[in-house]
Structure formats: C-alpha cells, structure tokens
Design a protein around this motif. Structure first.
Motif, PDB file in Angstrom:
ATOM      1  N   UNK A   1      71.789  -0.866 -46.844  1.00 21.01           N
ATOM      2  CA  UNK A   1      72.398  -0.546 -45.556  1.00 21.01           C
ATOM      3  C   UNK A   1      71.528  -1.041 -44.408  1.00 21.01           C
ATOM      4  N   UNK A   2      70.232  -0.795 -44.498  1.00 20.32           N
ATOM      5  CA  UNK A   2      69.319  -1.255 -43.451  1.00 20.32           C
ATOM      6  C   UNK A   2      69.292  -2.777 -43.347  1.00 20.32           C
ATOM      7  N   UNK A   3      69.345  -3.456 -44.484  1.00 25.89           N
ATOM      8  CA  UNK A   3      69.370  -4.915 -44.476  1.00 25.89           C
ATOM      9  C   UNK A   3      70.653  -5.434 -43.823  1.00 25.89           C
ATOM     10  N   UNK A   4      71.780  -4.792 -44.134  1.00 29.11           N
ATOM     11  CA  UNK A   4      73.052  -5.191 -43.518  1.00 29.11           C
ATOM     12  C   UNK A   4      73.032  -4.955 -42.019  1.00 29.11           C
ATOM     13  N   UNK A   5      72.464  -3.824 -41.611  1.00 32.27           N
ATOM     14  CA  UNK A   5      72.369  -3.525 -40.174  1.00 32.27           C
ATOM     15  C   UNK A   5      71.490  -4.548 -39.471  1.00 32.27           C
ATOM     16  N   UNK A   6      70.380  -4.914 -40.083  1.00 33.28           N
ATOM     17  CA  UNK A   6      69.484  -5.910 -39.508  1.00 33.28           C
ATOM     18  C   UNK A   6      70.181  -7.265 -39.379  1.00 33.28           C
ATOM     19  N   UNK A   7      70.940  -7.638 -40.421  1.00 29.16           N
ATOM     20  CA  UNK A   7      71.666  -8.907 -40.389  1.00 29.16           C
ATOM     21  C   UNK A   7      72.710  -8.912 -39.269  1.00 29.16           C
ATOM     22  N   UNK A   8      73.413  -7.796 -39.084  1.00 26.26           N
ATOM     23  CA  UNK A   8      74.410  -7.694 -38.012  1.00 26.26           C
ATOM     24  C   UNK A   8      73.746  -7.786 -36.644  1.00 26.26           C
ATOM     25  N   UNK A   9      72.590  -7.141 -36.492  1.00 24.90           N
ATOM     26  CA  UNK A   9      71.879  -7.194 -35.215  1.00 24.90           C
ATOM     27  C   UNK A   9      71.402  -8.610 -34.915  1.00 24.90           C
ATOM     28  N   UNK A  10      70.899  -9.301 -35.919  1.00 25.93           N
ATOM     29  CA  UNK A  10      70.459 -10.682 -35.717  1.00 25.93           C
ATOM     30  C   UNK A  10      71.610 -11.562 -35.273  1.00 25.93           C
ATOM     31  N   UNK A  11      72.775 -11.395 -35.930  1.00 25.21           N
ATOM     32  CA  UNK A  11      73.941 -12.186 -35.562  1.00 25.21           C
ATOM     33  C   UNK A  11      74.354 -11.871 -34.128  1.00 25.21           C
ATOM     34  N   UNK A  12      74.310 -10.599 -33.770  1.00 25.35           N
ATOM     35  CA  UNK A  12      74.643 -10.201 -32.398  1.00 25.35           C
ATOM     36  C   UNK A  12      73.711 -10.847 -31.391  1.00 25.35           C
ATOM     37  N   UNK A  13      72.420 -10.874 -31.683  1.00 30.65           N
ATOM     38  CA  UNK A  13      71.465 -11.503 -30.778  1.00 30.65           C
ATOM     39  C   UNK A  13      71.674 -13.008 -30.706  1.00 30.65           C
ATOM     40  N   UNK A  14      72.039 -13.629 -31.821  1.00 28.39           N
ATOM     41  CA  UNK A  14      72.325 -15.068 -31.810  1.00 28.39           C
ATOM     42  C   UNK A  14      73.503 -15.359 -30.891  1.00 28.39           C
TER      43      UNK A  14
END
Length: 61
Positions: free
Chosen positions: A12-25
C-alpha cells in the motif's frame, strides 16, 4: 501469518508513493508549460515596450 499484513502495508505504501510521484510529474510538466508561456509573454511585452519607446522618441523629434 504476521508477514501477510506487513506485506499489504508495504505494498500500500509503495502504491501511494508511486501515485504521489506521478502526481508530482504531472505538476512539473504543467509548471514547465506555464513557465514557457510566461517567458514567451515577457519577451513579447519587452519587444512591444521597445517599439513603443522608439515610436514615442520619433514623435518627440
């Protein structure tokens, strides 16, 4: 059995981190586009100011 919830938490934490990275991109891409537009507009305004100053100087002669 205790590993299973921990693995879900990590996943879950990895998925959240991936979503945040995409949002920042996405935000960075938008900012780059806005920066390009603002720089282009600033250059255009600067050219217009110079043209107006030359016309005003010509009218004073």
């Amino acid at each position: 059995m205790t590993d299973e919830p921990e693995n879900h938490t990590i996943r879950l934490l990895q998925e959240m981190r991936a979503e945040m990275r995409k949002g920042f991109e996405d935000v960075n891409l938008r900012m780059d586009g806005l920066t390009h537009i603002l720089v282009t507009l600033a250059g255009h305004i600067h050219q217009q100011d110079e043209r107006i100053e030359r016309l005003e100087a010509k009218g004073d002669d």
